[in-house]
Write a protein that holds these residues in place. Structure first.
Motif, mmCIF file in Angstrom:
data_model
loop_
_atom_site.group_PDB
_atom_site.id
_atom_site.type_symbol
_atom_site.label_atom_id
_atom_site.label_comp_id
_atom_site.label_asym_id
_atom_site.label_seq_id
_atom_site.Cartn_x
_atom_site.Cartn_y
_atom_site.Cartn_z
ATOM 1 N N MET A 1 2.455 -5.231 -1.219
ATOM 2 C CA MET A 1 3.567 -6.087 -0.900
ATOM 3 C C MET A 1 3.037 -7.465 -0.538
ATOM 4 O O MET A 1 1.909 -7.602 -0.093
ATOM 5 N N ARG A 2 3.861 -8.474 -0.763
ATOM 6 C CA ARG A 2 3.435 -9.839 -0.458
ATOM 7 C C ARG A 2 4.164 -10.343 0.780
ATOM 8 O O ARG A 2 5.271 -9.894 1.084
ATOM 9 N N ALA A 3 3.516 -11.287 1.471
ATOM 10 C CA ALA A 3 4.100 -11.873 2.667
ATOM 11 C C ALA A 3 3.798 -13.360 2.691
ATOM 12 O O ALA A 3 2.848 -13.836 2.060
ATOM 13 N N VAL A 48 0.098 -14.002 0.924
ATOM 14 C CA VAL A 48 -0.903 -12.940 0.994
ATOM 15 C C VAL A 48 -0.357 -11.655 0.387
ATOM 16 O O VAL A 48 0.852 -11.462 0.291
ATOM 17 N N THR A 49 -1.278 -10.783 -0.006
ATOM 18 C CA THR A 49 -0.922 -9.442 -0.448
ATOM 19 C C THR A 49 -1.425 -8.460 0.593
ATOM 20 O O THR A 49 -2.613 -8.454 0.927
ATOM 21 N N VAL A 50 -0.498 -7.662 1.101
ATOM 22 C CA VAL A 50 -0.796 -6.662 2.124
ATOM 23 C C VAL A 50 -0.784 -5.293 1.450
ATOM 24 O O VAL A 50 0.104 -5.009 0.644
ATOM 25 N N PRO A 51 -1.757 -4.424 1.747
ATOM 26 C CA PRO A 51 -1.728 -3.077 1.166
ATOM 27 C C PRO A 51 -0.373 -2.391 1.418
ATOM 28 O O PRO A 51 0.267 -2.621 2.443
ATOM 29 N N GLU A 52 0.044 -1.575 0.475
ATOM 30 C CA GLU A 52 1.354 -0.911 0.538
ATOM 31 C C GLU A 52 1.387 0.187 1.605
ATOM 32 O O GLU A 52 1.492 1.364 1.299
ATOM 33 N N ASP A 53 1.321 -0.209 2.841
ATOM 34 C CA ASP A 53 1.370 0.721 3.977
ATOM 35 C C ASP A 53 2.191 0.039 5.056
ATOM 36 O O ASP A 53 1.749 -0.930 5.668
ATOM 37 N N SER A 54 3.419 0.519 5.270
ATOM 38 C CA SER A 54 4.316 -0.178 6.182
ATOM 39 C C SER A 54 3.772 -0.229 7.609
ATOM 40 O O SER A 54 3.969 -1.222 8.307
ATOM 41 N N LEU A 56 0.593 -0.410 8.472
ATOM 42 C CA LEU A 56 -0.426 -1.459 8.450
ATOM 43 C C LEU A 56 0.237 -2.837 8.499
ATOM 44 O O LEU A 56 -0.187 -3.719 9.244
ATOM 45 N N TYR A 57 1.302 -3.017 7.727
ATOM 46 C CA TYR A 57 2.008 -4.301 7.709
ATOM 47 C C TYR A 57 2.549 -4.636 9.096
ATOM 48 O O TYR A 57 2.334 -5.735 9.599
ATOM 49 N N HIS A 58 3.235 -3.703 9.718
ATOM 50 C CA HIS A 58 3.840 -3.966 11.030
ATOM 51 C C HIS A 58 2.788 -4.202 12.103
ATOM 52 O O HIS A 58 2.962 -5.084 12.956
ATOM 53 N N SER A 59 1.703 -3.460 12.071
ATOM 54 C CA SER A 59 0.646 -3.694 13.053
ATOM 55 C C SER A 59 -0.032 -5.043 12.789
ATOM 56 O O SER A 59 -0.379 -5.761 13.728
ATOM 57 N N PHE A 60 -0.212 -5.407 11.515
ATOM 58 C CA PHE A 60 -0.783 -6.708 11.177
ATOM 59 C C PHE A 60 0.079 -7.828 11.734
ATOM 60 O O PHE A 60 -0.428 -8.771 12.351
#
Length: 89
Positions: A1-3, A48-54, A56-60
């Motif tokens: 996913m991108r952010a 940025v591209t974040v690995p597809e792990d929700s 991981l995204y929320h903790s990031f």
């Protein structure tokens, strides 16, 4: 996913390096970055591209925004879909 990440703060050396290190430590790829200093205020936007792990995204998001605050920076991370929805006419 991108952010989309925005970083704003008083200009000083090392802000880009700080942001890049935070991303790299989580295996987040920086696809594009633009930065500008406006009257001693540093501004940067990153795609940025974040690995597809929700989780991981929320903790990031939590950890990166908190780390930025500790550095005197205002960091905001937004999922690309939300960013795009906000900017549709």
């Amino acid at each position: 996913m991108r952010a989309v990440i925005s970083v704003i703060g008083k200009d000083r050396p090392g802000i880009l390096a700080f942001a890049a290190k935070e991303c790299a430590s989580r295996n987040i790829n920086i696809e594009d970055v633009t930065q500008k200093v406006l009257e001693n205020i540093f501004t940067m936007i990153m795609i940025v591209t974040v690995p597809e792990d929700s989780e991981l995204y929320h903790s990031f998001v939590r950890e990166f925004e908190a780390a930025g605050e500790a550095q005197g920076l205002k960091i905001h991370v937004m999922h690309e879909d939300i960013f795009n929805a906000m900017h549709r006419i």
